[in-house]
Motif scaffolding. Sequence first.
Motif, PDB file in Angstrom:
ATOM      1  N   UNK A  52       0.836  -1.192   0.000  1.00  0.00           N
ATOM      2  CA  UNK A  52       0.000   0.000   0.000  1.00  0.00           C
ATOM      3  C   UNK A  52       0.879   1.252   0.000  1.00  0.00           C
ATOM      4  N   UNK A  53       0.251   2.420  -0.131  1.00  0.00           N
ATOM      5  CA  UNK A  53       1.002   3.653  -0.355  1.00  0.00           C
ATOM      6  C   UNK A  53       1.984   3.952   0.774  1.00  0.00           C
ATOM      7  N   UNK A  54       1.609   3.639   1.991  1.00  0.00           N
ATOM      8  CA  UNK A  54       2.462   3.971   3.141  1.00  0.00           C
ATOM      9  C   UNK A  54       3.553   2.944   3.377  1.00  0.00           C
ATOM     10  N   UNK A  55       3.421   1.800   2.749  1.00  0.00           N
ATOM     11  CA  UNK A  55       4.344   0.709   3.035  1.00  0.00           C
ATOM     12  C   UNK A  55       3.955  -0.073   4.281  1.00  0.00           C
ATOM     13  N   UNK A  56       2.842   0.312   4.890  1.00  0.00           N
ATOM     14  CA  UNK A  56       2.448  -0.307   6.135  1.00  0.00           C
ATOM     15  C   UNK A  56       1.861  -1.700   6.000  1.00  0.00           C
ATOM     16  N   UNK A  57       1.401  -2.029   4.814  1.00  0.00           N
ATOM     17  CA  UNK A  57       0.835  -3.357   4.580  1.00  0.00           C
ATOM     18  C   UNK A  57       1.377  -3.923   3.284  1.00  0.00           C
ATOM     19  N   UNK A  58       1.701  -5.193   3.329  1.00  0.00           N
ATOM     20  CA  UNK A  58       2.159  -5.905   2.135  1.00  0.00           C
ATOM     21  C   UNK A  58       1.374  -7.195   1.987  1.00  0.00           C
ATOM     22  N   UNK A  59       1.272  -7.657   0.765  1.00  0.00           N
ATOM     23  CA  UNK A  59       0.507  -8.860   0.462  1.00  0.00           C
ATOM     24  C   UNK A  59       1.342  -9.716  -0.489  1.00  0.00           C
ATOM     25  N   UNK A  60       1.273 -11.017  -0.300  1.00  0.00           N
ATOM     26  CA  UNK A  60       2.085 -11.925  -1.097  1.00  0.00           C
ATOM     27  C   UNK A  60       1.279 -13.118  -1.593  1.00  0.00           C
ATOM     28  N   UNK A  61       1.663 -13.590  -2.758  1.00  0.00           N
ATOM     29  CA  UNK A  61       1.129 -14.858  -3.226  1.00  0.00           C
ATOM     30  C   UNK A  61       1.670 -15.969  -2.342  1.00  0.00           C
ATOM     31  N   UNK A  62       0.894 -17.011  -2.172  1.00  0.00           N
ATOM     32  CA  UNK A  62       1.331 -18.123  -1.312  1.00  0.00           C
ATOM     33  C   UNK A  62       2.631 -18.731  -1.815  1.00  0.00           C
ATOM     34  N   UNK A  63       2.830 -18.712  -3.118  1.00  0.00           N
ATOM     35  CA  UNK A  63       4.001 -19.355  -3.701  1.00  0.00           C
ATOM     36  C   UNK A  63       5.308 -18.644  -3.358  1.00  0.00           C
ATOM     37  N   UNK A  64       5.234 -17.389  -2.924  1.00  0.00           N
ATOM     38  CA  UNK A  64       6.458 -16.637  -2.623  1.00  0.00           C
ATOM     39  C   UNK A  64       6.536 -16.204  -1.170  1.00  0.00           C
ATOM     40  N   UNK A  65       5.485 -16.439  -0.409  1.00  0.00           N
ATOM     41  CA  UNK A  65       5.442 -16.004   0.978  1.00  0.00           C
ATOM     42  C   UNK A  65       6.593 -16.637   1.757  1.00  0.00           C
ATOM     43  N   UNK A  66       7.292 -15.801   2.516  1.00  0.00           N
ATOM     44  CA  UNK A  66       8.425 -16.278   3.285  1.00  0.00           C
ATOM     45  C   UNK A  66       9.743 -16.231   2.536  1.00  0.00           C
ATOM     46  N   UNK A  67       9.687 -16.047   1.227  1.00  0.00           N
ATOM     47  CA  UNK A  67      10.915 -15.976   0.413  1.00  0.00           C
ATOM     48  C   UNK A  67      11.118 -14.591  -0.198  1.00  0.00           C
ATOM     49  N   UNK A  68      10.022 -13.920  -0.548  1.00  0.00           N
ATOM     50  CA  UNK A  68      10.086 -12.605  -1.196  1.00  0.00           C
ATOM     51  C   UNK A  68       9.637 -11.527  -0.207  1.00  0.00           C
ATOM     52  N   UNK A  69      10.249 -10.359  -0.339  1.00  0.00           N
ATOM     53  CA  UNK A  69       9.867  -9.217   0.483  1.00  0.00           C
ATOM     54  C   UNK A  69       9.760  -7.989  -0.410  1.00  0.00           C
ATOM     55  N   UNK A  70       8.613  -7.322  -0.337  1.00  0.00           N
ATOM     56  CA  UNK A  70       8.407  -6.094  -1.101  1.00  0.00           C
ATOM     57  C   UNK A  70       8.503  -4.905  -0.169  1.00  0.00           C
ATOM     58  N   UNK A  71       9.134  -3.840  -0.655  1.00  0.00           N
ATOM     59  CA  UNK A  71       9.251  -2.621   0.132  1.00  0.00           C
ATOM     60  C   UNK A  71       9.220  -1.422  -0.810  1.00  0.00           C
ATOM     61  N   UNK A  72       9.112  -0.237  -0.228  1.00  0.00           N
ATOM     62  CA  UNK A  72       9.084   0.966  -1.052  1.00  0.00           C
ATOM     63  C   UNK A  72       9.767   2.121  -0.341  1.00  0.00           C
ATOM     64  N   UNK A  73      10.252   3.058  -1.141  1.00  0.00           N
ATOM     65  CA  UNK A  73      10.838   4.286  -0.626  1.00  0.00           C
ATOM     66  C   UNK A  73      10.174   5.428  -1.386  1.00  0.00           C
TER      67      UNK A  73
END
Length: 124
Positions: A52-73
């Motif tokens: 989301x815009x603030x970076x406060x919430x992220x969502x992942x597909x089950x296939x990548x959960x625990x391996x991928x991390x999304x972030x923003x600046x």
Amino acid sequence: QVQLVESGGGLIQAGGSLRLTCVASGRTFSSYAMGWFRQAPGKEREFVAAIVWSGGSTYYADSVKGRFTMSRNNVKNTVYLQMNSLKPEDTAVYYCAADPRGTGTSWYKAYDYWGQGTQVTVSS
């Protein structure tokens, strides 16, 4: 209008890591939710992650959960996708996308702006 440019893809062995970067142009970037999608040859486009815009919430597909991390600046107008423990099935073209409504949904049609994609190839 928002323009998105991805980078960071490449060829890597299974178990390795890559970090994808997406740089956005446009003054409204910080208000948009952002997403990563991928598409392998012969397959449909697949949701990977969203933030989301603030970076406060992220969502992942089950296939990548625990391996991928999304972030923003938001100062740098940039989003990242850190990919660890890569598998051959992660091989695809990865696309960055912007959702002006800010929902962070996994539904690709909610995203109005797309980058050109960056190829990720994971060898076994």
